[in-house]
Scaffold this active site. Structure first.
Site: not given
Ligand SMILES: Cc1ncc(COP(=O)(O)O)c(C=O)c1O
Length: 394
Positions: A189, A270-272, A341-342, A373
């Site tokens: 990531s 699969e972008p997040g 407190c951690d 995230y």
């Molecule tokens: C299997 C999988 N696909 C896609 C993503 C999304 O990744 P990013 O947020 O870097 O695009 C993740 C992130 O943990 C993942 O584990």
């Protein structure tokens, strides 16, 4: 014998709560702009023509965001029953979802299959046997290991196998009645190097060749996520523009599989982070500014346990602004710490953050590019602090 009843369903409690926008905002909170995330989806889709975009729900499962992304044309990458339901509730077709978690609870696989999901990622013979039993006849992608080099948040230590193992796993999958659809990988990531897609694409092509030699017909390559957001230590140039990622990926696909034709697999990403990070601004207030032996510590009401988990080892460096910035006064290096407190609840210490010298209790400190995230990483109530709420920006 009396059955034990759960006191709290943490899957529900951990989900971000959405406020309509009270006149006095709580603190801390995540301000999320759905239109900005949709804009990022469109830019990414345009940079990768011919590649399907499956937004990674794990990055931020906010229902309004999922609905808007679905309406804009995105499908989804899911990793749990709750994410399957979230994607379906947003309008997604179950047979378009990728269940990308390589190691799953058997009952979760069956749950997804019952809801119509038919594409699962595996990376081991054990998991392949499980998928064949719990979702008979479904399609599988085998995840390859990558180095994670060039990324701020590497992902492959835990998942992924070699090309040789992938061939054996996918051949065995076919023998178990599964469809060996192809290969997946994740380059890590916040991947700063577009060339990072080169080695795993070449490795995938070797797996495809060997599968074809075995008489199988793989057809799908999952290029994972990893597309970056603008962060604090990007330097003047920042990460390369998305177009460079698209061009590098296309060049590597052409080199490995040919320009067009039957050997070129269908592709998906699969972008997040690349879609939702820059749509989020995390607002927090200063609890105290304290001098500890000549080092200035700024304590915030947001920290590692209220969503800022990715500051662990200072991996993800959010750009920081404050309500005092407009004063234009001197700035001093500060350690940034959270409210619990951690003692692990320290955001930045090795590389301190330069903040206005007159920053004081009650001032706002804002972390940019915090839409991914964060809200979903917040604990359900460590030290009694509630999960980070989300406020949608109109
Ligand atoms: C299997 C999988 N696909 C896609 C993503 C999304 O990744 P990013 O947020 O870097 O695009 C993740 C992130 O943990 C993942 O584990």
């Amino acid at each position: 014998m009396s059955a034990l009843a759960p006191v709290v369903d943490t899957r529900q409690a951990a989900r971000p709560s959405t406020y309509a926008g009270p006149s006095t905002p709580p603190s801390p909170y995540l301000e999320l702009s759905v239109p900005v995330a949709v804009e990022h989806y469109r830019s990414l889709a345009a940079a990768l023509p011919g590649t399907a975009v499956h937004y990674a729900v794990k990055a931020n499962p906010e229902p309004a965001l999922l609905r808007a992304l679905h309406e804009a044309g995105s499908s989804f990458d899911v990793a749990s029953p709750a994410e399957v339901l979230a994607a379906l509730a947003a309008g997604a077709a179950p047979d378009e979802l990728v269940y990308s978690n390589p190691v799953k609870r058997r009952s979760d696989i069956a749950f997804a299959a019952r809801h119509g999901v038919r594409l699962f990622v595996v990376d081991s013979p054990e998991e392949t046997v499980k998928v064949a039993a719990a979702a008979p006849g479904s399609a599988v992608l085998c995840r390859l290991v990558t180095s994670g080099e060039g990324s701020d948040w590497p992902l492959s230590r835990k998942y992924g196998c070699s090309t040789g193992e992938a061939v054996r796993i996918l051949v065995a999958a076919a023998a178990l009645g599964l469809e060996p659809a192809g290969v997946s990988f994740h380059v890590g990531s916040q991947q700063r190097d577009p060339e990072a897609w080169g080695p795993p694409i070449a490795a995938a092509a070797r797996v495809f060749d060997e599968l074809r030699a075995e008489g199988l017909r793989p057809w799908l390559l999952d290029l994972g996520g990893g597309f970056p957001a603008r962060l604090a230590d990007d330097g003047a140039a920042g990460c390369p523009p998305l177009a460079e990622y698209g061009a590098a990926i296309d060049r590597h696909l052409t080199r490995a599989f040919g320009p067009t034709g039957p050997d070129r697999p269908r592709t998906l990403v699969e972008p997040g982070r690349g879609i939702v990070a820059e749509a989020g601004l995390l607002h927090s207030r200063v609890l105290a500014v304290i001098d500890r032996g000549g080092t200035r510590w700024v304590f915030l009401d947001a920290g590692v346990f209220t969503g800022l988990v990715e500051t662990i080892e200072e991996a993800i460096r959010y750009p920081v602004t404050t309500s005092r910035d407009r004063d234009g006064g001197p700035r001093v290096p500060c350690v940034l710490a959270g409210p619990t407190c951690d003692s692990a609840d320290v955001l930045y210490e090795q590389a301190m953050v330069h903040l206005p010298a007159d920053l004081a209790e009650g001032d706002w400190v804002r972390l940019e590019s915090a839409g991914a995230y964060t809200s979903c990483y917040s604990t359900v109530g460590f030290n009694g602090f509630p999960p980070l709420p989300t406020l949608l920006r109109a």
